[in-house]
Scaffold this motif. Structure first.
Motif, short mmCIF file in Angstrom:
data_model
loop_
_atom_site.label_atom_id
_atom_site.label_comp_id
_atom_site.label_asym_id
_atom_site.label_seq_id
_atom_site.Cartn_x
_atom_site.Cartn_y
_atom_site.Cartn_z
N UNK A 131 -15.79 -1.88 82.65
CA UNK A 131 -16.07 -3.40 83.49
C UNK A 131 -14.62 -3.74 82.23
N UNK A 132 -13.63 -3.80 82.08
CA UNK A 132 -13.26 -3.91 80.95
C UNK A 132 -12.76 -5.12 81.49
N UNK A 133 -11.53 -4.85 82.93
CA UNK A 133 -10.46 -5.98 83.62
C UNK A 133 -11.68 -7.25 84.33
N UNK A 134 -12.96 -6.65 84.76
CA UNK A 134 -13.56 -8.18 84.90
C UNK A 134 -13.81 -9.36 84.21
N UNK A 135 -14.26 -8.62 82.61
CA UNK A 135 -14.65 -9.77 81.55
C UNK A 135 -13.69 -10.12 81.50
N UNK A 136 -12.42 -9.17 81.00
CA UNK A 136 -11.51 -10.25 81.00
C UNK A 136 -11.03 -11.98 81.73
N UNK A 137 -10.70 -10.81 83.04
CA UNK A 137 -10.99 -12.12 84.23
C UNK A 137 -11.81 -13.00 84.15
#
Length: 889
Positions: free
Chosen positions: A776-782
């Motif tokens: 979920x890294x990219x979602x967390x970043x976003x």
RNA sequence: GGGCGCGUAGCUCAGUUGGUUAGAGCGCACGGUUCACAUCCGUGAGGUCACAGGUUCGAGUCCUGUCGCGCCCACCA
């Protein structure tokens, strides 16, 4: 079809006017409002409470339309053969009065016109109203079968009225008799008990002395609130055990003014402790006295004309109205020295439900329905549970009424209504009761006949509505198919007037309950809780509200405003809020349509196929959707419409829009396959969400549904979603991500990090959670505004500099290097505060778990929750304490 | 005189078999021109669940009583 239905791209803002334009007609043309042809489909029937044809619809009508249409559309989608049968009611007294008032403006009375001409006027007035009512319900989106529109005065229902009358007459359940009834001197008609409303009125209690005949030293003092009725007194009653008067029983008193000798009688109904313990008896003008009169064989002297003035029995007071006569009689009694006392006295006085005039008890020849035999099965049905009420408490109200019924006076001295189907022979005095509209001659002697002049109580025909609308007394297909109906949805104020009567008429005439469930809605009041009325000028016009906010917004606001049986205060702001919600869904859909235009969504015969992507957030939203489908269905089945509507809003706004769509944006910039997965997920979730929402807001959901990938011609006839299994792991995992994001956002705000600024972060997760966070890294970043290349994810314990900010969410820890943005003191404070909370939480959990009774008796599930809480709190405490040490605290 | 409903955040209301730290919308405070939406987004403040007892390991929820508001039924003159 409207232009909107052909559009693949929605206009940029939700506009109810363009959305609703033409849609109803299109549905109608498609035949969606008619019951389906499938002979195997289980029927679901609602008979609409027919609005009075006396005026415009108000928001109360909008509420019932919203609720009934909701049930109908939901069942229609659920595969039922749904029939919502609309109608209109002629409204008896109310209807006649409206036209009489119109005539009055021309300086005319109905008697100037005569019966026939007057009825022509009434019909001329009523006929267009029917179509106006229909038009207004169409604006609200009412999906009823207009081909079956019924009117109480139509030939079919009228025949049903005569048939029922004859049936009950033949069975001895309808009789004609001289009884004490409630009479409205203004309407000049008899009323039923229900049409009399009791209001406390402050008046006086006069004590009058009646001299005992043959004993100049004795007088008997009676108490009365209505001294003028003494003109009709035919006795004085005392209690048989009352020693004060024992020796007088059987003697006579001389009635003042009238100078009539009347007996002193004994009767148990007299309350020794009230007043003087002696009661004047006026059998013709008091229900109690009427009964005493019957028991003691007293004559009844009627002193009143139908218009409320005194007749010849009133002697010198003849021609006076009751209030005038009261004053005059009191003055005369005073002059004669008969008054022994006057006390202030507040007591209930009956008023005409329609016109507010004080109702007078009067002996009069009327038609009655004998209630006991009819009530018995109606009581039984509620008691054995075959008739259920929502909310349940109305069962008690219903039973209490049913068990204490007086016979029902059904004749009205009016012109507008169903004429009593009784003809009197002018030659042989034979009485003919007929189901036919016209009886030409006496069947006995062939002599001329005259029909009874009176009409029936309007609720008599209303009570037959569940079957008179289906063609009965003919044995029609409709009757076979659609009787009994399912739910009777109406306001609690007509529980007795209407619901109760439908129940006993249905049981008597069809041998079967007319419906299994009675759903009662509350009254829609104005913003401050006052009942809406034209005279107060606080009415909200549904047509105006729909013109501004749309029928969908009005419906959603009404349905989600209060629960069954509960009154609600309607504020315009609530409708605006509902409109905003629709706009929110609209924009989410609009966002999705852009994606759909660049991708291909897989469809089968039931719309978008269930997404199978393995992205965590996709699995989460699919699982949540399934949960919401199940919850919504079960809430609707329990008549929890308010909760169902609010739940959908919560899901769509908070979960779908705020989390899923925001998180999905990152993958829209990713690979084609990712984009494809988002499209499929969005298409499926939106399709299912719109279907669930459709019964609440039919117009907007149709527009939106047409704009997304779908199968079928209309959402109206799309199938009701069925829930699949949930994915508890995905739900749990994504919830942790959300918590992490929330906590990061929180410290960002508290640390005054500009909202647009991208920050760096190190996220630490235990080995068991590492993969989840990484996926979920990219979602967390976003979502948390952490730069892609500034995020590090590691296993194990957190490692932080003194100048960092540390946040914990479950077993996840984020370390944010916000050096320069946060001062040490503030950060220490923040951590201490969090530590305090964690300690408090641990304390609460420890207390619970230290309680032997709790461990022993609470269910294991509940105990486990406490254990988990304790573990979680302990972990956080360890982290926070370590952090505090690092910060030098 | 009987019966019923309501009293939960400033306002309008949820809270259906008793079970984490009682929820939502509106309003309020602070911040936001993120390419679906300002009819919007983010963060936050705000409640001794009318009061007093009781039952229970545990009560907004069950029981009893009290107060306040509203409604329904009722032939005590």
């Amino acid at each position: 079809m409207t232009d909107l239905l052909k559009a693949t791209e929605l206009p940029s803002a939700f506009d109810p006017v363009t959305v609703e334009a033409g849609m109803y007609d299109w549905w109608d043309k498609q035949g969606y409002f008619r019951p389906c042809d499938d002979p195997d489909a289980e029927p679901f029937i609602i008979i609409m409470p027919p609005p009075n044809v006396t005026g415009e619809l108000h928001v109360g009508h909008a509420l019932f339309v919203s609720l009934q249409d909701l049930m109908i559309r939901w069942h229609r989608m659920g595969g039922f053969n749904a029939l919502w049968l609309p109608g209109a009611d002629h409204a008896g007294i109310a209807g006649q009065w409206v036209v009489e008032k119109l005539l009055a403006t021309e300086g005319l009375t109905r008697h100037d016109l005569g019966r026939e001409k007057f009825l022509e006027r009434v019909w001329a007035y009523m006929d267009p109203m029917r179509w106006r009512i229909r038009e207004q319900m169409m604006i609200l989106g009412a999906s009823c079968d207009w081909t079956r529109l019924a009117f109480t005065m139509d030939p079919g229902p009228s025949r049903a009225v005569r048939k029922v009358f004859k049936h009950l007459y033949d069975k001895g359940l309808i009789y004609r008799g001289s009884r004490l009834i409630s009479w409205c001197p203004r309407c000049m008609t008899a009323l039923s008990d229900l049409e009399v409303v009791h209001k406390d009125v402050s008046g006086h209690l006069w004590q009058l002395a009646y001299p005992v005949e043959g004993d100049p030293d004795r007088e008997i003092v009676v108490a009365t609130t209505r001294p003028e009725t003494m003109l009709g007194d035919t006795a004085v009653a005392v209690h048989p055990d009352d020693e004060r008067y024992a020796d007088l029983i059987g003697k006579n008193v001389r009635l003042p003014i009238v100078d009539r000798l009347i007996p002193i009688v004994a009767d148990d109904a007299v309350d020794m402790s009230f007043g003087t313990g002696a009661v004047k008896v006026t059998p013709a003008h008091d229900p109690n006295d009427f009964e005493i009169g019957r028991r003691c064989n007293l004559p009844a002297i009627n002193i009143m004309n139908p218009n409320g003035t005194l007749n010849a029995e009133g002697g010198p007071f003849e021609g006076m109205t009751i209030p005038a006569a009261r004053a005059a009689v009191v003055a005369r009694l005073d002059q004669d020295g008969v008054i022994r006392g006057i006390a202030e006295h507040s007591h209930p006085v009956g008023h005409c439900e329609r016109c507010g005039t004080v109702v007078e008890p009067l002996i009069s020849e009327q038609w009655f329905v004998k209630m006991d035999p009819l009530a018995t099965p109606a009581i039984e049905a509620a008691k054995d549970g075959s008739l259920t009420f929502v909310p349940d408490r109305f069962k008690g109200v219903y039973l209490n009424w049913m068990e204490n019924l007086h016979d029902w006076c059904i004749s009205r001295q009016l012109w507008w209504g169903h004429r009593i189907p009784v003809w009197y022979c002018q030659s042989c005095s034979h009485l003919t009761v007929s189901e036919e509209e016209v009886v030409a001659a006496c069947p006995e002697c062939g002599g001329a006949v005259l029909q009874d002049e009176d009409v029936l109580d309007t609720w008599f025909s209303s009570g037959l509505w569940p079957f008179s609308t289906l063609g009965w007394p003919e044995q029609t297909d409709d009757l076979a198919r659609y009787y009994p109906s399912d739910v009777m949805e109406t306001g609690y104020e007509i529980l007795f007037f209407w619901v109760a009567r439908m129940v006993f008429f249905g049981l008597e005439m069809q041998g079967e309950l007319p419906f299994h469930t009675v759903y009662m809605h509350g009254t829609v009041r104005d913003a401050v809780g006052a009942k809406m009325s034209k005279t107060k000028g606080n009415v909200l016009d549904p047509t105006e509200l729909t013109a501004t906010y749309g029928a969908d917004a009005l419906r959603y606001a009404l349905v989600t405003q209060s629960g069954p049986g509960q009154d609600s205060k309607l504020q315009v702001g609530q409708i605006e809020t509902a409109r905003n919600f629709i706009n929110k869904v609209w924009n989410a859909t609009r966002f999705a349509t852009r994606i759909f235009s660049e991708t291909t969504v897989d469809l089968d015969e039931n719309g978008p196929v269930v997404p199978t992507g393995d992205a965590l957030v996709d699995r989460w939203i699919v699982s949540r959707m399934n949960a919401v489908i199940a919850e919504t269905s079960s809430l609707l089945e329990g008549y929890q419409f308010l909760e169902a509507g609010r739940g959908l809003r919560e899901f769509i706004w908070s979960e779908l829009c705020d989390w899923y769509i925001e998180a999905a944006k990152v993958r829209l910039r990713g690979t084609a396959e990712e984009k494809q997965q988002v499209a499929q997920t969005l298409a499926w979730v939106l399709d299912r969400s719109l279907r669930l929402l459709h019964p609440f807001m039919p117009f907007a959901t149709e527009s939106m549904w047409q704009a997304i990938p779908h199968t079928g011609d209309s959402i109206m006839i799309a199938s009701w979603p069925e829930a699949s299994e949930r994915d508890p792991i995905a739900e749990r995992d994504w919830e942790r991500i959300m918590e992490l994001v929330s906590r990061v956002r929180n410290v960002r705000t508290e640390s005054n990090v500009e909202p647009g600024r991208w920050i760096a972060a190190s996220i630490y997760a235990p080995a068991r959670s590492l993969a989840v966070v990484e996926s979920a890294q990219r979602e967390i970043g976003m979502l948390a505004r952490i730069g892609d290349d500034q995020m590090k994810i590691s296993a194990g314990d957190a490692n932080a500099e003194q100048s960092d900010v540390v946040v914990a969410a479950g077993d996840l820890v984020a370390v944010l290097p916000l050096s320069g943005l946060v001062d040490l003191v503030a950060e220490r404070e923040r951590i201490s505060k969090e530590l305090d909370e964690a300690l408090a939480e641990r304390g609460r959990a420890e207390i619970q778990l230290g309680n032997e009774g709790f461990i022993a008796r609470a269910p294991e599930k509940v105990v486990q929750v406490q254990r988990d809480r304790l573990t979680g709190a302990q972990e956080r405490i360890a982290l926070l304490e370590r952090r505090l040490k690092e910060l030098g605290g």
